[in-house]
Design a protein around this motif. Sequence first.
Motif, PDB file in Angstrom:
ATOM      1  N   ASN A  70       0.821  -1.211   0.000  1.00 55.43           N
ATOM      2  CA  ASN A  70       0.000   0.000   0.000  1.00 55.43           C
ATOM      3  C   ASN A  70       0.856   1.263   0.000  1.00 55.43           C
ATOM      4  O   ASN A  70       0.511   2.272  -0.625  1.00 55.43           O
ATOM      5  N   LEU A 118       2.140   1.596  -3.519  1.00 52.51           N
ATOM      6  CA  LEU A 118       1.048   2.040  -4.381  1.00 52.51           C
ATOM      7  C   LEU A 118       0.789   3.540  -4.216  1.00 52.51           C
ATOM      8  O   LEU A 118       0.583   4.269  -5.192  1.00 52.51           O
ATOM      9  N   LYS A 119       0.830   3.992  -2.980  1.00 50.68           N
ATOM     10  CA  LYS A 119       0.601   5.409  -2.673  1.00 50.68           C
ATOM     11  C   LYS A 119       1.589   6.306  -3.418  1.00 50.68           C
ATOM     12  O   LYS A 119       1.229   7.379  -3.912  1.00 50.68           O
ATOM     13  N   LYS A 161       3.409   5.269  -6.077  1.00 53.38           N
ATOM     14  CA  LYS A 161       3.649   4.750  -7.436  1.00 53.38           C
ATOM     15  C   LYS A 161       5.076   4.235  -7.584  1.00 53.38           C
ATOM     16  O   LYS A 161       5.740   4.447  -8.620  1.00 53.38           O
ATOM     17  N   GLU A 210      -1.805  -9.674  -7.557  1.00 50.84           N
ATOM     18  CA  GLU A 210      -3.067  -8.932  -7.694  1.00 50.84           C
ATOM     19  C   GLU A 210      -2.806  -7.431  -7.815  1.00 50.84           C
ATOM     20  O   GLU A 210      -3.435  -6.744  -8.629  1.00 50.84           O
ATOM     21  N   TYR A 211      -1.889  -6.912  -7.002  1.00 51.32           N
ATOM     22  CA  TYR A 211      -1.551  -5.478  -7.075  1.00 51.32           C
ATOM     23  C   TYR A 211      -0.939  -5.156  -8.434  1.00 51.32           C
ATOM     24  O   TYR A 211      -1.152  -4.073  -8.984  1.00 51.32           O
ATOM     25  N   ASN A 212      -0.159  -6.077  -8.961  1.00 49.43           N
ATOM     26  CA  ASN A 212       0.443  -5.883 -10.276  1.00 49.43           C
ATOM     27  C   ASN A 212      -0.629  -5.825 -11.365  1.00 49.43           C
ATOM     28  O   ASN A 212      -0.629  -4.938 -12.224  1.00 49.43           O
ATOM     29  N   PHE A 264      -4.138  -5.521 -11.104  1.00 49.23           N
ATOM     30  CA  PHE A 264      -5.306  -4.649 -11.006  1.00 49.23           C
ATOM     31  C   PHE A 264      -4.985  -3.211 -10.595  1.00 49.23           C
ATOM     32  O   PHE A 264      -5.796  -2.313 -10.834  1.00 49.23           O
ATOM     33  N   TYR A 265      -3.820  -2.981  -9.976  1.00 48.51           N
ATOM     34  CA  TYR A 265      -3.435  -1.621  -9.614  1.00 48.51           C
ATOM     35  C   TYR A 265      -2.313  -1.088 -10.494  1.00 48.51           C
ATOM     36  O   TYR A 265      -1.925   0.083 -10.372  1.00 48.51           O
ATOM     37  N   LEU A 310       0.795  -1.901 -10.304  1.00 49.56           N
ATOM     38  CA  LEU A 310       2.058  -1.792  -9.566  1.00 49.56           C
ATOM     39  C   LEU A 310       3.122  -2.624 -10.274  1.00 49.56           C
ATOM     40  O   LEU A 310       2.905  -3.794 -10.590  1.00 49.56           O
TER      41      LEU A 310
END
Length: 353
Positions: free
Chosen positions: A107, A110-111, A113, A184-186, A188-189, A191
């Motif tokens: 997180n 992600l915040k 980038k 999943e972060y890779n 759908f977000y 990352l």
Amino acid sequence: MKILITGGAGFVGSSLAISLKQNYPTYQIFALDNLKRRGSELSLARLKATGIEFLHGDIRNKEDFDALPAVDTVIEASAEPSVLAGLDGTPDYLINTNLFGTVNCLNYALKHKASFIFLSTSRVYPIKTLETLNFDETDTRFVLTDNQPVPGVSSRGIAEDFPLTGARSLYGTTKLASELLIQEYNEFYGLRTVINRCGVITGPWQMGKVDQGVMVLWIAKHYFEQQLAYIGYGGTGKQTRDMLHISDLCRLIDWQLHNLGDVNGEIMNAGGGLESSASLQELTQICQEVTGKTIPIKQVTENRTADIRLYITDNTNVTARTGWKPELGIREIVTDIHHWLNENRVALEPILK
């Protein structure tokens, strides 16, 4: 470039931080650590001397990330690394660190980038499947054969498509669960991520114990002339591992840091490989030759919980994708650690003896 390394005072984290800072003096590198593991405090002076900013914090606490500066890349090298962790019925610290801690790291990345490089483990592969592989027994070690009941394994070792169904230790499970979340972060977000499944990592400044850091433990017991034991598999010392020198791992992470677009979303097995592998029996022989000391070694026939007969990393994929392969073999590793023990005996003796 600005980089945050979690577990930054640990063996892997501090080694990565110092290596990168030496290679790229203009990079701003932050080392985050809770200093829970004994010996990690010895890293603080080394980090400071190299120009790395140490940040005391705990990845389990989301609030600790709120005060951190923005960075371009997160290298997630924090972990409770013991294979036996949590098996006594108290898994809270393990799960909170290795799983929920990874979520906090994700997180945070992600915040800002930031790209995300994850240090996973070969322990994601299930114990029972590994233990039922076909092998030969030589005079000094167990050896994998090419004829196997499952995919992802050959005489070269274990590859990324080895089956993942089955129990693997709570430690391995927390790392695999983290891997799944990273994917999943890779996806759908967006990352940018890469996952490294490492075998046994070793080298100077690892505070070796029975359940983690066996290479340093083995050399240190010879150096300080204490007793060891061949535990399990008949007490012969034939169980075999590949060993990856920390400087070889640093070269791989350096490449990924600067070429992440080429391996974005990938999972890579990275270890010493067959060329840098040894059984305990073979390691004992090399330790005797390098240290000039012979120590008593007991034989315990009963297997230890969560142990495996042999694990060798198949580096075929990572070498093909990055050009990287290990350069240091077992004897070079033992010699390097022995030199480190000589140079830092006063500081290390209370910890390793």
